[in-house]
Design a protein around this motif. Structure first.
Motif, PDB file in Angstrom:
ATOM      1  N   VAL A   3      34.982  19.443   8.622  1.00 29.14           N
ATOM      2  CA  VAL A   3      33.764  19.815   9.351  1.00 29.14           C
ATOM      3  C   VAL A   3      32.676  20.188   8.339  1.00 29.14           C
ATOM      4  O   VAL A   3      32.927  20.880   7.354  1.00 29.14           O
ATOM      5  CB  VAL A   3      34.048  20.990  10.307  1.00 29.14           C
ATOM      6  CG1 VAL A   3      32.736  21.455  10.968  1.00 29.14           C
ATOM      7  CG2 VAL A   3      35.052  20.579  11.349  1.00 29.14           C
ATOM      8  N   PRO A  34      29.439  14.992  17.728  1.00 27.30           N
ATOM      9  CA  PRO A  34      30.077  15.810  16.687  1.00 27.30           C
ATOM     10  C   PRO A  34      29.251  15.835  15.405  1.00 27.30           C
ATOM     11  O   PRO A  34      29.812  15.991  14.307  1.00 27.30           O
ATOM     12  CB  PRO A  34      31.422  15.120  16.476  1.00 27.30           C
ATOM     13  CG  PRO A  34      31.156  13.698  16.772  1.00 27.30           C
ATOM     14  CD  PRO A  34      30.113  13.668  17.862  1.00 27.30           C
ATOM     15  N   THR A  52      29.941  18.313  12.831  1.00 25.54           N
ATOM     16  CA  THR A  52      29.987  19.683  13.340  1.00 25.54           C
ATOM     17  C   THR A  52      31.358  20.035  13.898  1.00 25.54           C
ATOM     18  O   THR A  52      31.590  21.189  14.271  1.00 25.54           O
ATOM     19  CB  THR A  52      28.946  19.857  14.454  1.00 25.54           C
ATOM     20  OG1 THR A  52      29.198  18.895  15.487  1.00 25.54           O
ATOM     21  CG2 THR A  52      27.534  19.638  13.918  1.00 25.54           C
ATOM     22  N   GLU A  53      32.272  19.027  13.998  1.00 24.00           N
ATOM     23  CA  GLU A  53      33.631  19.289  14.480  1.00 24.00           C
ATOM     24  C   GLU A  53      34.547  18.200  13.903  1.00 24.00           C
ATOM     25  O   GLU A  53      34.094  17.219  13.307  1.00 24.00           O
ATOM     26  CB  GLU A  53      33.660  19.281  16.008  1.00 24.00           C
ATOM     27  CG  GLU A  53      33.196  17.971  16.639  1.00 24.00           C
ATOM     28  CD  GLU A  53      33.131  18.053  18.149  1.00 24.00           C
ATOM     29  OE1 GLU A  53      33.901  17.305  18.779  1.00 24.00           O
ATOM     30  OE2 GLU A  53      32.323  18.872  18.677  1.00 24.00           O
TER      31      GLU A  53
END
Length: 1123
Positions: free
Chosen positions: A487, A518, A531-532
């Motif tokens: 991430v 994401p 972000t994930e």
């Protein structure tokens, strides 16, 4: 009655106001007094007080109110008195006088060549007196305090004896101009003296006691410029004693100084010289001064202002003595002063104090130019406008000053000039086309007049506007990323640029997506990062989304978008999973070799490699075979010959994708004898296949959402709608011609359905503004007055109102607006003069017309009709409202008010709106008429005057007030009755003087009648006043009454009847009249109460009061004599 009159033995005493009377009874007189002895030898008092006048003649006896001496207890005593001390100079001598049983001590001045007593040297003597009896040892002591009394023996003396003063010719009456001082060493009334002039003086007066010299008449330098005055200081006693001799004289020199009364006055005659004059004269200056002598001479005439370059000077070349000419010192710079010069002149005289004239402004006209040069108000105009400005936006207004009637403004052709246009009549410059199409920051224009000889430069700065959209460096962006990245991993960076400046060119980034992604983007750097955690198996394999770049401009932000594609890479990150685990079953001993026991199955979500199976334990004897590809478990060798009976096998099987191994599963096989059911194996389901199916479903749905978003179009950046006028837009509007510059006329409303810049509406006047009277706010649509309107010049305008949006491409729309200019009362009445002045007599009768004022109004009809009124609150004047004639409305009195400042209003008769007016000042000056009599202040006078004041003394100052001017206010005084010349009055100052001596005994009061009369013409006015003069008595009783003898001896028989005349005494007084009348009384003595005396009898006869039936043989009486 037997009366014996005689004098006591011894020296005859001098005259005294006290007399001792010794009355002897005609009976046996005892020769001694019983019970007395030597111890009774003493003075009657230990201290005696006595007085004597200074300068007393020889053998003058001192006077004491007490009996000085020693009582003779023994009549045989022969007493002698002697001055022991206190008389070092030898002024005094002690004597003895025996009367009856008392030896008097008498002290007198010595005779011969002895010095004379002088109080000013010594005024007190304390004598020690010794009394003794000859032949006996008897002594007595006493003190005699002799006070030397003052005689008027000294004259007053001036110090100094000469005085000199200088006074101005204009010195007011009653002003103190000097003071003389004298002193007299005498005391009391003897030291009093009077000041007076030796000769009669009319212009000055001297105060009799203070010596202050005052002005009592008008001075005239031309008649006399110096006065030599002699002042006498005369002892008051001189007059009383009958001696009029002069005691002391002082001289006072009064110098008269001519006053510089008048300031110079300047008169100027201007002159326009010929161009060929070598020494041109621009003006002739004459100076007058009404003073005489040096006060009337002109010292200089100067240019005090208006000539900063020092180009002019005054030359004294005229025919007359005080004539000057203004000439040029050097060549005059007319270019810097095209209107000419305003020189300020001032003259000063040679007087003392020096006086300056009022400043005089002389206009020196420019001989080279009759008209004022025309030039632009500014040589350079600096303005700035917005980059958004559409055609028709106001840029600047250029003007010529003064502006010719046929003015015409032009733009010099050029590259920049094609973007603008100018109104040739008004000088208004507006934009001719959009400026954002030409990328320039500054435009420079040159404006000329019709002839082209006058120029002005207009510099137009373009204010940066947000008219540029951010541009990405690539048309689209692609990236590939493995699902295994952590991430926050940066995937790619997008970048855009904006040509605007400042905040208009500052860019931020954002992801424009309807779905959750994401990924995130740094709004400042454009870096896209995860972000994930990414999962290939459950998420889309490809992400497509839009990144938006926005600037920070105003009023709206410009934005652009770019497509970004991110492909997710699959990674072997999952282990195989068995579909069934924990299997168990039964086979028989005779199970055939190669027979299918059961099958295991594992699923690998990554789907990258085939799954292989393997027995990891429990098959050590080799009875079983597991197919690595299919997962089928078979019997490898027969169990029947193995010797195993009822055996148990626990196999552990795993699956692998080549990298990852599945968790082992167990297969428990039991071997039994006999027949076994074909369905002898059972396993526990793990539902792996179901979970995989669900995951695949999620991935399919995510892909579907992304594909759906790709179908949306960018409606934000498309300019679909054009601007539209609001339905409220009028076809025409009416405005008053006097609407001020900047006033709002109408707010035009328009709208655009687009958003952002596509929906931003701008307003302009694209045509019809022929006189440049109007302007519309580009942003708000507010129509305003730009230049004054004049209905008489143009009464209708047809304006083309055009609106634009800021979209790309730009859209516009227009409408026509009619402006009707209505007439307004915009002209005030104007008086023909800036101010009015008139002089009238204060005696002007009511109704007298004094002046006519006139005002004119350029408006027409009722707006141009004028009515007049007086604004000032006054009852004395009024005005005809139609004609403007001002007349007297009430009685006038200059003395109450000498001038009036009237505010005259001229107002139009506008029937609607506010009426306009103008105000002018009318100064009315009242000329004096002799209508006021002099008024005495106060109305009557009362003074007290000592009877011994010297002749010429001012006893009263009269004052009057006459408010008339000129001769009518000049007052002269006269006495109606002067009591045979005893008083006189100064006709100019009103000073009343004594002209003869006063005598209280003859007349105590005088009632003077005074007339004050002005010099008015043709009739003079006068008034009367009364002055009561009370004469104050002065004590003229100079001499003290005295008895010729110190003692008188008389006798009377005892048992004489009451009232028997015993003795007659006589006193003398050298005064005359009442001051010489004498009264008698018995003050002291042993006979007090036994005798009385006739107090007013000329003879001073004594009578017995009662029978003398006691044992006294004699009586002593003390008699004073009083006035």
């Amino acid at each position: 009655m037997d009366i014996t009159m005689g004098y006591c033995v011894g020296t005859r005493p001098p005259p005294s106001c006290l007399i001792l009377l010794l009355l002897k009874l005609l009976a046996t007189v005892s020769q001694g007094l019983p019970g007395t002895g030597p111890r009774g030898f003493h003075f009657t008092h230990s201290v005696y007080n006595a007085t004597v006048y200074e300068n007393s003649a020889a053998r003058t006896y001192v006077n004491s109110q007490s009996r000085m001496g020693i009582t003779l207890i023994d009549l045989s005593w022969d007493i002698k008195y002697r001055i022991v001390s206190g008389d070092e100079e030898g002024f005094f001598k002690a004597e003895e006088v025996i009367i009856a049983d008392f030896c008097f001590l008498r002290i007198r001045t010595k005779g011969g060549n002895s010095a004379i007593l002088n109080r000013e040297i010594q005024d007190n003597y304390l004598l020690i007196i010794k009394g003794s009896v000859r032949g006996e040892d008897l002594e007595a002591w006493t003190k005699v305090n002799i006070q030397v009394l003052d005689m008027n023996d000294l004259r007053p003396l001036f110090s100094p004896t000469t005085y000199s003063v200088t006074i101005a010719e204009s010195t007011p009456l009653r002003t103190s101009v000097a003071q003389v001082t004298a002193t007299d060493a005498d005391i009391g009334s003897n030291g009093e003296f009077y000041y007076y002039f030796k000769n009669k003086v009319d212009l000055f007066s001297v105060h009799p006691t203070s010596g202050v010299i005052s002005l009592s008449g008008r001075l005239n330098y031309d008649e006399k410029n110096r006065y030599d005055l002699e002042i006498l200081a005369v002892d008051r006693g001189m007059k009383l004693y009958g001696n009029n001799g002069v005691s002391s004289t002082a001289k006072l020199y009064v110098h008269i100084e001519r006053i510089n009364e008048h300031a110079p006055t300047i008169h100027v005659v201007t002159h326009v010289p010929f161009s060929l004059d070598k020494e041109p004269t621009y003006a002739v200056v004459t100076v007058d001064d009404l003073d005489e002598g040096a006060n009337g001479e002109i010292e200089s005439v100067s240019i005090v202002a208006g000539d900063p370059l020092d180009q002019f000077f005054l030359a004294k070349e005229g025919k007359w003595i005080n004539e000057y000419k203004i000439k040029e010192r050097k060549q005059v710079n007319w270019e810097s002063f095209p209107y000419g010069y305003n020189l300020t002149l001032q003259a000063k005289d040679k007087g003392s104090p020096q006086k300056f004239s009022a400043v005089k402004i002389v206009h020196i006209a420019n001989p080279r130019r009759d008209t004022v040069p025309v030039r632009f108000v500014k040589d350079t105009y600096d303005v700035s406008i917005s980059e958004f400005s559409p055609p028709g936006v106001v840029v600047a207004i250029v003007k010529l000053s003064p502006e010719p009637l046929d003015v015409e403004y032009k733009l010099t052709p050029g590259e920049d000039a094609q973007n603008f246009k100018i109104n040739p009549r008004s000088g208004l410059i507006v934009t001719a086309q959009p400026l954002n199409t030409v990328k320039k920051e500054v435009y420079k224009l040159v404006v000329t007049n019709k002839e082209g000889d006058l120029k002005a430069q207009v510099t137009i700065g373009i204010e940066d506007a947000n008219d540029h959209t951010p541009e990405f460096q690539q048309p689209l962006y692609d990236a590939f990323v493995n699902e295994s990245v952590p991430v926050g991993t940066s995937v790619l960076t997008v970048s855009a640029s904006d040509k605007d400046k400042g905040e208009n060119g500052y860019i931020t980034y954002s992801i424009a997506s309807l779905n959750l992604l994401p990924f995130a983007i740094n709004q400042f750097t454009g870096v896209i990062s995860t972000t994930e955690e990414l999962d290939f198996e459950s998420s889309p394999e490809i992400y497509r989304f839009i990144v938006r770049a926005s600037d920070w401009g105003s009023p709206y932000r410009h934005e652009s978008e770019v497509n970004v594609t991110i492909q997710i890479g699959n990674v072997n990150d999952n282990t195989p999973l068995f579909e069934k685990v924990a299997c168990q079953g039964v086979i028989s001993y005779d199970f055939p070799v190669g027979g299918h026991i059961t099958a295991v199955s594992a699923i690998d979500i990554d789907e990258l490699e085939l799954v292989k199976y393997k027995i990891i334990s429990g098959n050590e004897l080799g009875f079983f075979y597991l197919n690595p590809d299919s997962g089928v478990l078979q019997l490898k060798k027969s169990l029947m010959n193995s010797g195993i009976k009822n055996g148990q096998f626990a196999l552990r099987i795993t699956a692998t994708d080549g990298e990852n191994f599945a968790d082992p599963m167990s297969v428990n096989i039991s071997v039994l004898y006999g027949k076994v059911s074909s369905r002898s194996f059972s396993c526990r389901e793990t539902r792996v296949a179901q979970k995989l199916a669900e995951k695949l479903l999620i991935k399919a749905k995510a892909n579907g959402r992304l594909n759906l978003e790709d179908g949306f179009l960018d409606f934000y950046s498309v300019n679909r709608q054009g601007p539209h006028f609001d339905k409220s837009f009028p076809s025409d509007v009416a405005v008053k011609e006097n609407l001020p510059v900047g006033a709002n006329i109408l707010k035009i409303k328009a709208y655009d359905a687009d958003s952002g810049f596509n929906g931003k509406v701008l307003f302009t006047i694209s045509d019809g503004n022929t006189d440049s009277c109007f302007n519309i706010d580009m942003e708000t649509g507010q129509l305003q007055v730009l230049m004054p309107m004049d209905r008489e010049h143009t009464d209708l305008y047809l304006l083309n109102i055009t609106i634009y949006d800021l979209g790309n491409p730009q859209k516009s729309s227009w409408r026509l607006l009619t402006i009707n200019v209505e007439d307004a009362n915009d002209n005030s009445p104007v008086f023909l003069q800036d101010s009015y002045t008139v002089n009238i007599l204060e005696s002007s009768s009511i109704g007298t017309e004094i002046i006519q004022v006139e005002a004119r109004d350029k408006d027409l009809g009722s707006n141009g009709a004028v009515t007049y009124s007086v604004l000032t609150d006054t009852q004395q004047f009024a005005i005809n409202s139609s004609t403007g004639i001002v007349y007297v409305a009430d009685q006038l009195d200059r003395e109450s008010k000498a001038n009036y400042s009237l505010k005259i209003e001229a107002r139009d008769k506008a029937e609607s709106g506010q009426q306009l007016f103008s105000v002018v000042t009318l100064e009315v000056f009242l000329d004096d008429v002799n209508d006021c009599s002099p008024a005495f202040i106060p109305s009557s006078y009362s003074v007290k005057v000592l009877e011994d004041l010297p002749i010429g003394t001012v006893i009263a100052w009269l004052e009057t007030h006459d408010p008339d001017l000129g001769l009518g206010g000049q007052v002269r005084y006269s006495l109606v009755n002067d009591y045979n010349g005893r008083f006189e009055i100064d006709k100019a100052s009103g000073a009343i003087r004594l002209s003869k001596e006063l005598d209280y005994e003859k007349q105590q009061f005088y009632n003077l009648t005074v007339r004050a009369k002005d010099k008015g013409r043709p009739v003079s006015l006068s008034s009367l006043s009364f002055v009561e003069v009370e004469v104050v008595d002065v004590n003229e009783n100079l001499h003290t009454p005295y008895f010729p003898d110190f003692a008188v001896v008389g006798s009377v028989k005892e048992n004489s009847r009451i009232g028997t005349s015993v003795l007659q005494v006589t006193a003398q007084d050298e005064d005359s009249g009442r001051d010489g009348e004498i009264q008698y009384s018995i003050r002291d003595g042993s006979g007090l109460g036994r005798f009385n005396i006739d107090d007013e009898s000329d003879s001073g006869a004594h009578e017995t009061h009662f029978a003398t039936d006691d044992n006294n043989a004699s009586y002593v009486l003390t008699l004073p004599c009083d006035l």
